[in-house]
Design a protein around this motif. Structure first.
Motif, PDB file in Angstrom:
ATOM      1  N   VAL A 477       0.813  -1.228   0.000  1.00  0.00           N
ATOM      2  CA  VAL A 477       0.000   0.000   0.000  1.00  0.00           C
ATOM      3  C   VAL A 477       0.849   1.282   0.000  1.00  0.00           C
ATOM      4  O   VAL A 477       0.769   2.088   0.929  1.00  0.00           O
ATOM      5  N   PRO A 478       1.646   1.510  -1.026  1.00  0.00           N
ATOM      6  CA  PRO A 478       2.392   2.780  -1.070  1.00  0.00           C
ATOM      7  C   PRO A 478       1.444   3.966  -1.208  1.00  0.00           C
ATOM      8  O   PRO A 478       1.723   5.063  -0.713  1.00  0.00           O
ATOM      9  N   VAL A 479       0.316   3.768  -1.890  1.00  0.00           N
ATOM     10  CA  VAL A 479      -0.740   4.778  -1.972  1.00  0.00           C
ATOM     11  C   VAL A 479      -2.051   4.028  -1.755  1.00  0.00           C
ATOM     12  O   VAL A 479      -2.083   2.805  -1.870  1.00  0.00           O
ATOM     13  N   ALA A 480      -3.121   4.777  -1.447  1.00  0.00           N
ATOM     14  CA  ALA A 480      -4.410   4.102  -1.211  1.00  0.00           C
ATOM     15  C   ALA A 480      -5.296   4.255  -2.448  1.00  0.00           C
ATOM     16  O   ALA A 480      -5.817   5.337  -2.711  1.00  0.00           O
ATOM     17  N   TRP A 481      -5.439   3.167  -3.213  1.00  0.00           N
ATOM     18  CA  TRP A 481      -6.213   3.232  -4.458  1.00  0.00           C
ATOM     19  C   TRP A 481      -7.678   3.327  -4.154  1.00  0.00           C
ATOM     20  O   TRP A 481      -8.216   2.554  -3.348  1.00  0.00           O
ATOM     21  N   MET A 482      -8.353   4.245  -4.839  1.00  0.00           N
ATOM     22  CA  MET A 482      -9.771   4.492  -4.553  1.00  0.00           C
ATOM     23  C   MET A 482     -10.670   3.938  -5.658  1.00  0.00           C
ATOM     24  O   MET A 482     -11.239   2.888  -5.526  1.00  0.00           O
ATOM     25  N   LEU A 483     -10.786   4.671  -6.756  1.00  0.00           N
ATOM     26  CA  LEU A 483     -11.741   4.282  -7.795  1.00  0.00           C
ATOM     27  C   LEU A 483     -11.137   4.386  -9.188  1.00  0.00           C
ATOM     28  O   LEU A 483     -10.294   5.250  -9.448  1.00  0.00           O
ATOM     29  N   GLU A 484     -11.602   3.504 -10.068  1.00  0.00           N
ATOM     30  CA  GLU A 484     -11.392   3.722 -11.494  1.00  0.00           C
ATOM     31  C   GLU A 484     -12.500   4.671 -11.906  1.00  0.00           C
ATOM     32  O   GLU A 484     -13.673   4.330 -11.819  1.00  0.00           O
ATOM     33  N   LEU A 485     -12.125   5.871 -12.300  1.00  0.00           N
ATOM     34  CA  LEU A 485     -13.144   6.885 -12.552  1.00  0.00           C
ATOM     35  C   LEU A 485     -13.799   6.676 -13.911  1.00  0.00           C
ATOM     36  O   LEU A 485     -13.176   6.168 -14.846  1.00  0.00           O
TER      37      LEU A 485
END
Lengths: 516, 323
Positions: A477-485
């Motif tokens: 988890v280097p970044v927190a992935w949210m949504l494919e927009l």
């Protein structure tokens, strides 16, 4: 043949027949919204979204890409790859002319690439593996690579590598060239008029090389800076096309229900915008992997999709959007689980240290999303302070690594070597710049996987490498992935064939026609 | 009077220079670098690219040198080059100036005329229902945010009744000429000008009313009445004329700010004016363009203030120009 199968075939024929029977009609004017107003139209010089949306009609690349991201001919009519995957030969279309009547040849391709290396950062990065480019004749261009480069056929779309007229730019100061404001391309539409602050007018290119195309006579791109006013402009019939992102999300369901309105989420496959939270891996609580994982568990991403984005898009599973090559969902999962988030925070010894959250200043939707995430994180006991900035101020903070959590969304350009690796490899850590590895994640194994993946052959090897990289990243988890927009394009139903490629409205309106 | 004007012009130039220097540093105090903004939009932001952009903008030079180059340019009426829009700043501003002037001057005229008219009535009928009605009407438009009035106007006059166009300066693609064009622009102008005008109207109404009530109590009005002058003449010639001084002062201040103060109206109605140009330049950190707009706006304020001073004398002959 059973009756049921026969009926099925008849039905299928019956259903598709009207679609096939609809011959494109010639003529008509389309009014579309452009937001924000582009700063210029010279795609080789400025490459933000609105510039490409308008200039994608004026300029062209060597290739376009299908919704499945397979290369299709544009200015190049065919191409071949040598057995060692190091030599790419493009055959250019004959009989193509610039809007001023001069012929388009291989010399223009060579010149464009030299110019883009100076003016187009992404093009320059895409071309690093190129050793030399030659033009054995007027209609052949040969690229020789230093080593095989998997995504090479994916870098020729108009926004990534627009062709520039050599005869108008060679030997000039690119930044002050008068043609920047009255661009000359080879595309289906020609620049006609720009009333700054009001509209941009493009007219049909009568000498376009694809006979019969384009079907439309003119396109007006209307500049309407206020989102509510753009909705009204569509409702009152003043514009027929609202490209993705033109109106606030909460207006989409209402507008979609209007009479004679068609909505599509297609046309973003090449860009695959993916939203995530930068997490500063260097300092504070987020330097601990368990805290970063807690962030993933704490955020209700389905809520964000269903409420803030009106059900549009998909919950992201990791660093690649699902349309990107070698995507896999066989990775660790982070469902909404506040209890697990709390447990991880406890385990990591988090004691309520302040965490700064930077929302994205892109309007109402993003502001609401920022609030929702803040609430989610507070619910699991994180001490969140929102820092409000405008886009430029936010970029500066992120580039200077002066943040803890920050919203962003980035395009991925079809291949992990083009649009994914740049955010995770340690060579992309550079203070003062945005959209690279600003989170400061550094993992030699990931560095090696992305380095190998870019040049590996055959395809199955690349697949194996990138799938492994995705698993490691999702665990870390280097970044927190949210949504494919997904940015829906809203049009009157009489506008046909607007989106035919994976590049969508950014690829020009050459196939579009009006069913009057 | 000539020497008064000359003196004010010299002072004005000094003030303008101070404004330029102050703004030059103020803009740079805001976080956010134009090169990073542009590199970000290009979808890639490597060090070489950002450095190239900085060199192109002259942002790699020391601040005092940048300031010197800018002021030198201003002295020769050169407002610099907008690298973001790839065009000279003066060209960008001149393209937008007519639309802004049309909007703001119309709004200004509406607000001043209606404001003075309503204010006079309110004072004349002070304490009656008419007075209350005018005050409430004026305050409603003053209290409501401009963007709200604008959106409600659009909802009522464009969406519901379809009487007026909701955005823009003219009907795009209609290619109208002559009188038809003038009518078309006027139709587009009505809503933005009213929105902006009604907002400013309230202050003039209140100011005129208050000022007239005050003047009415003065001795010379009593004298006029004693002389047997009619009420209409007293109101118009004696009360209103004397009561207008503070209104003129306020109008002077407003007229200068109208140029840059129409940002919201221009945004909601997609009016292609300077306010929006300034707003976009600010978001993009387009330093030269932003400074250029500031210079023009400041110059306008100075010019309108000078005009106000001259108008004072017309309104009140007792005022003399100290030289």
């Amino acid at each position: 043949m059973s009756k049921r199968v026969l009926l099925g075939i008849l039905l299928a024929c019956g259903l598709t027949a009207p679609a096939l029977a609809q011959e494109p009609k010639t003529g008509g004017v389309i009014n579309a919204v452009i937001q924000p107003e582009p700063p210029g139209l010279m795609l080789a010089m400025v490459q933000n979204g609105p510039v490409q949306m308008v200039a994608g009609n004026i300029f062209e690349g060597l290739l376009r890409y299908s919704p499945k991201l397979e290369p299709q001919p544009e200015l190049a009519e065919s191409w071949s790859v040598s057995d060692d995957a190091k030599t790419y030969t493009f055959k250019l279309r004959k009989g193509v002319t610039w809007h001023d009547g001069k012929p388009f040849t291989a010399a223009d391709v060579l010149f464009s690439i030299e110019m883009l290396k100076q003016t187009h950062a992404r093009a320059r990065n895409n071309l690093v593996q190129v050793d030399k480019i030659e033009a054995p004749d007027d209609y052949t261009v040969v690229f020789t690579l230093k080593q095989p480069f998997g995504p090479f056929l994916g870098i020729f779309e108009v926004g990534s590598m627009p062709m520039v007229p050599k005869h108008l730019y060679e030997g000039t100061d690119f930044k002050t060239n008068p043609y920047n404001n009255a661009p000359i391309g080879t595309g289906p539409f020609m620049f006609k008029e720009w009333q700054k602050g009001s509209f941009i007018r493009l007219v049909k290119n009568p000498n376009y090389y694809e006979k019969g195309k384009p079907y439309l006579d003119e396109i007006y791109w209307q500049v309407i800076p206020d989102a509510a006013a753009r909705s009204v402009a569509y409702e009152t019939g003043k514009v027929d096309v609202l490209p993705g992102g033109s109106v606030e999300n909460f207006d989409v369901p209402r507008l979609s229900k209007l009479k004679d309105t068609c909505v599509t989420g297609a046309g973003w496959e090449f860009f695959s915008p993916l939203a995530w939270l930068w997490l500063n891996n260097r300092q504070g609580p987020l330097a601990d992997k368990r805290v970063r994982q807690a962030v993933m568990y704490a955020i209700d991403r389905d809520f964000a999709k269903d409420v803030i984005w009106n059900g549009l898009g998909k919950v992201a599973t990791g660093p690649s959007a699902s349309a990107i090559k070698y995507y896999t969902d066989d990775v660790p999962k982070y469902p909404y689980d506040p209890a697990k988030a709390k447990a991880l925070l406890k385990e990591a010894g988090y004691k309520g240290e302040k965490i700064r959250l930077l929302p994205l200043a892109y309007g109402e939707t993003w502001q609401r999303w920022g609030e929702a995430v803040k609430q989610n994180l507070q619910d699991v006991g994180m001490n969140i302070e929102t820092i409000a900035t405008d886009v430029a101020g936010g970029n500066q903070k992120i580039g200077d690594w002066d943040y803890d959590i920050a919203f962003t969304y980035l395009y991925q350009y079809g291949d992990p070597a083009l649009g994914v690796g740049r955010n995770y490899v340690s060579s992309a850590i550079a203070k003062g710049q945005v959209f690279n590895n600003v989170e400061g994640y550094s993992n030699p194994e990931i560095d090696k996987l992305f380095a190998d993946g870019a040049v590996a052959t055959p395809d199955s090897k690349r697949k194996e490498i990138y799938e492994k990289a995705q698993k490691i990243l999702v665990e870390d988890v280097p970044v927190a992935w949210m949504l494919e927009l997904q940015f829906p394009t809203i049009t009157r139903c009489k506008v046909k064939n607007l989106i035919t490629t994976g590049i969508g409205v950014n690829d020009g309106f050459k196939d579009a026609w009006l069913d009057k | 009077m000539l020497s008064f004007v000359a003196q004010r012009v010299v002072k004005g130039v000094i003030v303008l220079l101070a404004i330029v220097v102050l703004n030059f540093f103020l803009i740079r105090l805001a976080p956010g670098d134009p090169a990073v903004v542009m590199a970000g939009e290009a979808g890639a932001s490597d060090q070489i690219f950002v450095q190239q952009l900085k060199e192109k903008f002259g942002l790699d030079k020391p601040l005092p040198e940048q300031l010197f180059i800018y002021v030198k340019g201003i002295a020769t009426l050169d407002l610099g080059f907008s690298f973001r829009q790839q065009a000279p700043v003066s060209k960008l501003i001149l393209e937008r100036l007519p639309a802004t002037l049309l909007l703001t001057l119309t709004a200004f005229t509406i607000s001043l005329m209606l404001g003075v008219l309503f204010g006079t009535f309110a004072a004349r009928f002070a304490g009656t229902f008419l007075d209350t009605a005018i005050t409430v009407f004026a305050l409603i438009f003053y209290a409501m945010p401009i963007f709200w009035v604008a959106l409600m106007g659009i909802l009522l006059f464009s969406v519901t009744t379809d009487w007026l166009p909701s955005f823009g300066y003219e009907t795009v693609g209609a290619n109208l000429t002559g009188l038809a064009h003038v009518i078309d622009v006027a139709q587009h102008l009505i809503m933005p000008a009213m929105t902006l005008g009604l907002f400013f109207m309230a202050t003039y109404t209140r100011m005129t009313r208050a000022s007239m009530l005050e003047v009415k109590r003065l001795d010379f009005v009593k004298t006029a009445r004693a002389k047997g002058l009619s009420d209409a003449v007293i109101q118009r010639r004696h009360v209103l004329r004397n009561a207008l001084l503070p209104v003129v002062t306020l109008a002077g201040v407003h007229s200068g700010t109208l140029i840059g103060g129409a940002v919201i109206t221009e945004t909601v109605f997609a009016w292609p004016g300077i306010g929006r140009l300034m707003y976009d330049a600010l978001l993009q950190r387009d330093y030269n363009l932003l400074l250029g707009v500031f210079v023009i706006c400041s110059a306008m304020v100075l010019i309108f203030n000078l005009i106000t001073d001259l108008v004072y004398r017309l309104v009140d002959p007792r005022i003399e120009y100290a030289t």
